[in-house]
Design a protein around this motif. Structure first.
Motif, PDB file in Angstrom:
ATOM      1  N   HIS A 159      -2.376  46.122 -13.316  1.00 41.26           N
ATOM      2  CA  HIS A 159      -1.899  47.296 -12.577  1.00 41.26           C
ATOM      3  C   HIS A 159      -2.917  47.685 -11.503  1.00 41.26           C
ATOM      4  N   HIS A 163      -2.566  47.842  -7.277  1.00 44.12           N
ATOM      5  CA  HIS A 163      -2.580  49.159  -6.651  1.00 44.12           C
ATOM      6  C   HIS A 163      -3.907  49.524  -6.001  1.00 44.12           C
ATOM      7  N   ALA A 167      -0.993  52.923  -3.599  1.00 44.32           N
ATOM      8  CA  ALA A 167      -0.213  53.280  -4.788  1.00 44.32           C
ATOM      9  C   ALA A 167       1.225  52.795  -4.634  1.00 44.32           C
TER      10      ALA A 167
END
Length: 261
Positions: A159, A163, A167
């Motif tokens: 993740h 990101h 975002a």
């Protein structure tokens, strides 16, 4: 990682098997299938429209080689309405269409005797319709275990990879790096233009044409082959380990039976 006893040197692709081979695979104890779901949508000036499909397929194939779990033919169309019609190339399904496709595919997976289905998602706005599809599947086929995982949700570290520069990532450093590792022939790094994540902090949801000038977000100019290889390998290794456990997972009540009174 330790390879599964079912590991193969090549992915097991559903479309390359006969019905007899599929039956033998099922009867051998492999009762799970993976459905990669991508998208056909613009990815800025420097990337092809098939990025999300390429990445979902690559991870699914890598996991299949590690686990012996067969991979269904990928869905190359997703819910990409948010990319608008400003940039040619995007071809989108309606959310309800994608959700219905999942239910109809699950019907045939279940009828073939498979008991576990992983929806492996490569596109952000596929998630909501895929979750609706999941709800319909587990209601209609209570004995079919179904899971939904997006590539960037496999682990917290992955993740973070996706990101780190945006975002609301799209055609960013991570996606561009993945494509450099997968299909460098399709990446035009000389056209990679960085754009800030203008949607950060916004209250309302906006389409990409109201957020980006060229259709990309983040810092694709910083993309790197080794970073893309790291993301891909992390996805394959971590998801393979999760699926090796999932192939024998019981229901929560089976795993944690209540104490006998």
């Amino acid at each position: 990682m330790t390879r599964s006893d079912n590991a193969t040197n090549q992915p097991i692709l559903w479309e390359e098997l006969t019905w007899e081979q599929i039956t033998q695979l099922r009867d051998s104890g492999i009762d799970m299938v993976i459905l990669p779901i991508g998208a056909t949508e613009q990815h800025g000036l420097h990337l092809p429209v098939g990025v999300d499909t390429f990445s979902a397929i690559a991870v699914a194939h890598g996991v299949s080689s590690q686990t012996g779990i067969p991979v269904l033919p990928a869905l190359a169309y997703g819910c990409s309405l948010g990319h608008s019609k400003k940039w040619p190339g995007t071809i989108s399904l309606r959310p309800e269409t994608l959700a219905k496709l999942i239910l109809e595919i699950a019907e045939w997976v279940y009828s073939a005797g498979f008991q576990r289905l992983l929806l492996l998602n490569g596109h952000v706005t596929n998630w909501a319709p895929l979750r609706c599809g999941l709800e319909n599947v587990r209601h209609t086929y209570p004995d079919l275990r179904i899971a939904l995982r997006s590539l960037w949700e496999i682990t917290p570290q992955i993740h973070q990879f996706y990101h780190q520069d945006a975002a609301n990532f799209h055609a960013n450093c991570a996606e561009t790096s993945m494509m450099l590792a997968l299909r460098p022939d399709l990446v035009q790094m000389d056209k990679a233009l960085d754009e800030p994540d203008r949607s950060a902090g916004c209250f309302f949801a906006y389409t990409v044409n109201k957020e980006s000038v060229h259709g990309a977000v983040g810092n694709p100019s910083q993309a790197d082959f080794n970073f893309g290889k790291q993301i891909l390998e992390s996805c394959v290794v971590e998801l393979s380990a999760q699926l090796q456990r999932a192939m024998t997972e019981g229901t929560p009540l089976e795993e944690m039976p209540p104490a006998i009174q």
